[in-house]
Design a protein around this motif. Structure first.
Motif, PDB file in Angstrom:
ATOM      1  N   TYR A 278       1.029  -0.968   0.009  1.00 40.96           N
ATOM      2  CA  TYR A 278      -0.072  -0.092  -0.020  1.00 40.96           C
ATOM      3  C   TYR A 278       0.931   1.239   0.267  1.00 40.96           C
ATOM      4  O   TYR A 278       1.437   1.820   1.108  1.00 40.96           O
ATOM      5  CB  TYR A 278      -0.692   0.065   1.380  1.00 40.96           C
ATOM      6  CG  TYR A 278      -2.081  -0.986   1.241  1.00 40.96           C
ATOM      7  CD1 TYR A 278      -3.377  -0.707   0.668  1.00 40.96           C
ATOM      8  CD2 TYR A 278      -1.864  -2.282   1.877  1.00 40.96           C
ATOM      9  CE1 TYR A 278      -4.170  -1.480   0.637  1.00 40.96           C
ATOM     10  CE2 TYR A 278      -2.898  -3.150   1.856  1.00 40.96           C
ATOM     11  CZ  TYR A 278      -4.187  -2.766   1.344  1.00 40.96           C
ATOM     12  OH  TYR A 278      -5.065  -3.783   1.046  1.00 40.96           O
ATOM     13  N   ASN A 280       0.798   4.519  -1.003  1.00 37.88           N
ATOM     14  CA  ASN A 280       0.199   5.683  -1.105  1.00 37.88           C
ATOM     15  C   ASN A 280       0.830   6.685  -0.100  1.00 37.88           C
ATOM     16  O   ASN A 280       1.130   7.747  -0.359  1.00 37.88           O
ATOM     17  CB  ASN A 280      -1.384   5.949  -0.975  1.00 37.88           C
ATOM     18  CG  ASN A 280      -1.535   5.415   0.500  1.00 37.88           C
ATOM     19  OD1 ASN A 280      -1.528   4.209   0.993  1.00 37.88           O
ATOM     20  ND2 ASN A 280      -2.071   6.450   1.295  1.00 37.88           N
ATOM     21  N   LYS A 314     -10.053   2.247   7.647  1.00 37.83           N
ATOM     22  CA  LYS A 314     -10.239   1.798   6.080  1.00 37.83           C
ATOM     23  C   LYS A 314     -10.881   0.680   6.239  1.00 37.83           C
ATOM     24  O   LYS A 314     -10.428  -0.406   6.719  1.00 37.83           O
ATOM     25  CB  LYS A 314      -8.845   1.878   5.664  1.00 37.83           C
ATOM     26  CG  LYS A 314      -8.862   1.391   4.134  1.00 37.83           C
ATOM     27  CD  LYS A 314      -7.261   1.020   3.661  1.00 37.83           C
ATOM     28  CE  LYS A 314      -7.247   0.690   2.450  1.00 37.83           C
ATOM     29  NZ  LYS A 314      -8.224   1.132   1.292  1.00 37.83           N
ATOM     30  N   SER A 318     -13.070  -1.673  -0.131  1.00 38.76           N
ATOM     31  CA  SER A 318     -13.552  -0.247  -0.800  1.00 38.76           C
ATOM     32  C   SER A 318     -13.113  -0.379  -2.132  1.00 38.76           C
ATOM     33  O   SER A 318     -13.673   0.563  -2.997  1.00 38.76           O
ATOM     34  CB  SER A 318     -13.271   0.935   0.041  1.00 38.76           C
ATOM     35  OG  SER A 318     -11.859   0.976   0.243  1.00 38.76           O
ATOM     36  N   GLY A 319     -11.840  -0.830  -2.263  1.00 40.92           N
ATOM     37  CA  GLY A 319     -11.241  -0.777  -3.640  1.00 40.92           C
ATOM     38  C   GLY A 319     -10.254   0.268  -3.912  1.00 40.92           C
ATOM     39  O   GLY A 319      -9.427   0.331  -4.988  1.00 40.92           O
ATOM     40  N   ASN A 320      -9.964   1.172  -2.817  1.00 41.65           N
ATOM     41  CA  ASN A 320      -8.607   2.208  -3.002  1.00 41.65           C
ATOM     42  C   ASN A 320      -7.726   1.516  -2.122  1.00 41.65           C
ATOM     43  O   ASN A 320      -7.773   0.749  -1.506  1.00 41.65           O
ATOM     44  CB  ASN A 320      -9.442   3.693  -2.685  1.00 41.65           C
ATOM     45  CG  ASN A 320      -9.745   3.748  -1.433  1.00 41.65           C
ATOM     46  OD1 ASN A 320      -8.722   3.396  -0.402  1.00 41.65           O
ATOM     47  ND2 ASN A 320     -10.801   3.995  -0.751  1.00 41.65           N
ATOM     48  N   ASN A 321      -6.564   2.333  -2.616  1.00 43.76           N
ATOM     49  CA  ASN A 321      -5.468   2.051  -1.946  1.00 43.76           C
ATOM     50  C   ASN A 321      -4.769   2.702  -0.907  1.00 43.76           C
ATOM     51  O   ASN A 321      -3.762   2.844  -0.785  1.00 43.76           O
ATOM     52  CB  ASN A 321      -4.352   1.825  -3.026  1.00 43.76           C
ATOM     53  CG  ASN A 321      -3.161   0.682  -2.570  1.00 43.76           C
ATOM     54  OD1 ASN A 321      -3.465  -0.358  -1.966  1.00 43.76           O
ATOM     55  ND2 ASN A 321      -1.882   0.907  -3.092  1.00 43.76           N
ATOM     56  N   LEU A 322      -5.598   3.514  -0.282  1.00 43.47           N
ATOM     57  CA  LEU A 322      -5.309   4.819   0.498  1.00 43.47           C
ATOM     58  C   LEU A 322      -5.637   4.644   2.192  1.00 43.47           C
ATOM     59  O   LEU A 322      -6.693   4.135   2.443  1.00 43.47           O
ATOM     60  CB  LEU A 322      -6.106   5.779   0.175  1.00 43.47           C
ATOM     61  CG  LEU A 322      -6.142   6.411  -1.464  1.00 43.47           C
ATOM     62  CD1 LEU A 322      -6.964   7.471  -1.542  1.00 43.47           C
ATOM     63  CD2 LEU A 322      -4.453   6.510  -1.977  1.00 43.47           C
ATOM     64  N   ASN A 324      -4.896   7.276   4.155  1.00 45.15           N
ATOM     65  CA  ASN A 324      -4.664   8.627   4.316  1.00 45.15           C
ATOM     66  C   ASN A 324      -5.380   9.485   5.181  1.00 45.15           C
ATOM     67  O   ASN A 324      -5.497  10.740   5.272  1.00 45.15           O
ATOM     68  CB  ASN A 324      -4.768   9.205   2.963  1.00 45.15           C
ATOM     69  CG  ASN A 324      -6.119   9.078   2.178  1.00 45.15           C
ATOM     70  OD1 ASN A 324      -7.003   8.690   2.797  1.00 45.15           O
ATOM     71  ND2 ASN A 324      -6.467  10.039   1.106  1.00 45.15           N
ATOM     72  N   SER A 326      -8.816   9.618   5.752  1.00 49.67           N
ATOM     73  CA  SER A 326     -10.017  10.001   5.055  1.00 49.67           C
ATOM     74  C   SER A 326     -11.183   9.841   5.917  1.00 49.67           C
ATOM     75  O   SER A 326     -12.425  10.464   5.956  1.00 49.67           O
ATOM     76  CB  SER A 326     -10.169   9.720   3.800  1.00 49.67           C
ATOM     77  OG  SER A 326     -10.219   8.376   3.473  1.00 49.67           O
TER      78      SER A 326
END
Length: 489
Positions: A278, A280, A314, A318-322, A324, A326
């Motif tokens: 990961y 990012n 996280k 969810s499909g994202n690699n973040l 961060n 959020s």
């Protein structure tokens, strides 16, 4: 006559040889097999886990007969082995004999306790006790008794064993996982891998300074696999659980960054050893990420960058690699940021705040619109203050069970109503933080309640310093039942 004696001697030798071969082929069962309702030997296709301190096999409970803290200054291995051995008792026919012996002593032990292996060379009941069943085997930890190169023994380390339910097939698990160091960050768990097999996973320090941690896995089942070193120099982990669809481990290491200290986040398949990044956070130079825990596919983590700081979550699906920051989980206003002991409870999550030491409850992750009739505020609420409990034991539905070392109690609190607190059991002295749970009963270690011996004019109060296993109904309505074998003083 001389020939007859020789013949007899030869026959005796042959008989002894046949007997030894039979023992070798049939094993060294020390107790009877455990049968199901159809008369077949019990076999678990899936892991059977009961919070770690006991294992329920058919009608039997398996347990360490007494408890000793192997990391305590007063720990004596030889003394601890005399009562801390692996034991079992049949719960379907739990009876006690109230007959006095010639000394006027009444044995408080249940009738029919059985020592597994007939060996008092191990200490199974201790602060790092971990036990579960899989296939035809009971897997359990014991206090390390291996001598190092200087001929000394580090009793704070853990050794891993397994044995069949009848005492056959006893063995210490091989490789790096046979014995490992244990501190407040060590994790020992068993999880199903992406290949459908079960694996023991260990996250442990590699040296006494605890400055560096390694991550290992080992396949278990009918056959034991080789130990895999999954990662080294690991700084935090979030291991999948039985509800995770992603059968992997998320972990962090220090990134190779020339100018800024930055956390690198990775995942590893503990069945195959396949690693992925990961990456990012490498784009945010100087950011720090510390994994706090994982429930299913939800990973809770601390994140700090130039812009934000707090506890976030996280969803791995969810499909994202973040990672961060959020999605807010718990925002604090202190430099001491962190949460621990995260568990699912009710519709939300419980956790302990490092900042306040309080047990908190987050009712839900996602914020729903105010006009929605199902709206629930996501702000965490306090269930217990730091001085109301010592250890969080387990969660059952809407209730969190906890213990207090000061009050010698096991209690529960409802996540739906923090004022709804109930005391399940109070003892003269019990071990806080160590328990088993089978869905109906809580298993815990406590000292015998004060008693008197003999018929003399002056009654003498006997003292037994050992901590034995009891069980009590989760409702607290019944009296605690002693399960251990008590040694007469």
């Amino acid at each position: 006559m001389k020939m007859t004696l020789n013949v007899r001697k030869n026959l005796i030798k042959i008989f002894i040889l046949i007997f030894c071969i039979a023992l070798f082929l049939t094993g060294c069962a020390t107790v009877s097999d455990v049968k199901d309702k159809n008369g077949n030997n019990i076999y678990f296709d899936e892991v059977a886990y009961f919070n770690g301190q006991v294992a329920i096999i058919g009608d039997y409970v398996y347990y360490g007969n007494s408890y000793s803290a192997s990391d305590g200054d007063a720990f004596d291995y030889n003394v601890a082995t005399s009562t801390g051995y692996l034991n079992r008792v049949n719960l379907s026919n739990l009876k006690y004999d109230t007959t006095e012996d010639e000394d006027g002593y009444i044995d408080p032990s249940p009738i029919g306790t059985e020592e597994i292996l007939n060996s008092r060379s191990m200490v199974v009941g201790f602060q790092n006790q971990y036990m579960f069943a899989l296939g035809e085997y009971l897997y359990f930890t014991a206090v390390n008794n291996h001598r190092d190169s200087s001929d000394s023994v580090d009793y704070t380390q853990i050794s891993l064993f397994r044995v069949k339910f009848n005492g056959d097939g006893f063995e210490e698990l091989n490789g790096h996982l046979s014995t490992f160091r244990c501190d407040e960050n060590t994790i020992l768990t068993v999880q199903k891998g992406s290949d459908g097999n079960y694996y023991i996973i260990v996250y442990a320090p590699i040296d006494e300074s605890s400055s560096s941690y390694s991550l290992y896995s080992m396949r278990i089942g009918d056959r034991i696999g080789e130990v895999q070193t999954l990662a080294e120099n690991v700084t935090s982990v979030a291991i999948c659980d039985e509800n995770s669809t992603e059968r992997n481990i998320i972990y962090t290491t220090d990134a190779d960054n020339e100018y800024y200290d930055t956390t690198s986040i990775k995942s590893v398949d503990f069945a195959t050893g396949e690693d992925s990044d990961y990456n990012n956070n490498l784009e945010v130079h100087g950011s720090e990420t510390i994994l706090q825990g994982r429930i299913g596919d939800i990973v809770i983590y601390y994140y700090h960058s130039q812009d934000i700081q707090g506890i976030y979550y996280k969803d791995l699906t969810s499909g994202n690699n973040l990672f961060n920051g959020s999605n807010e989980f718990y925002i604090t206003d202190s430099s001491d940021n962190g949460v621990s002991q995260i568990q699912k409870s009710g519709d939300g999550y419980i956790f302990v705040s490092d900042r306040s030491g309080s047990l908190m409850y987050k009712p839900t992750l996602s914020l729903t619109p105010n006009e929605d009739e199902n709206y629930r505020d996501t702000t965490p609420i306090t269930l217990l203050s730091e001085d109301e409990y010592t250890d969080i034991l387990f969660v059952d539905g809407d209730y969190v069970y906890y213990s207090s070392e000061e009050d010698n109690t096991i209690c529960r609190v409802s996540v739906k109503d923090s004022n709804n607190k109930e005391t399940i059991v109070t003892m003269t002295s019990l071990i806080s933080g160590q328990c088993g749970f089978d869905g109906n009963y809580i298993y815990f270690y406590a000292q015998l309640e004060s008693s008197t011996d003999g018929d003399s004019d002056e009654e003498e109060t006997t003292t037994d310093e050992n901590y034995y296993l009891y069980r009590v109904d989760t409702t607290g309505l019944g009296q605690p039942q002693l399960l251990s074998k008590v040694e007469k003083n």
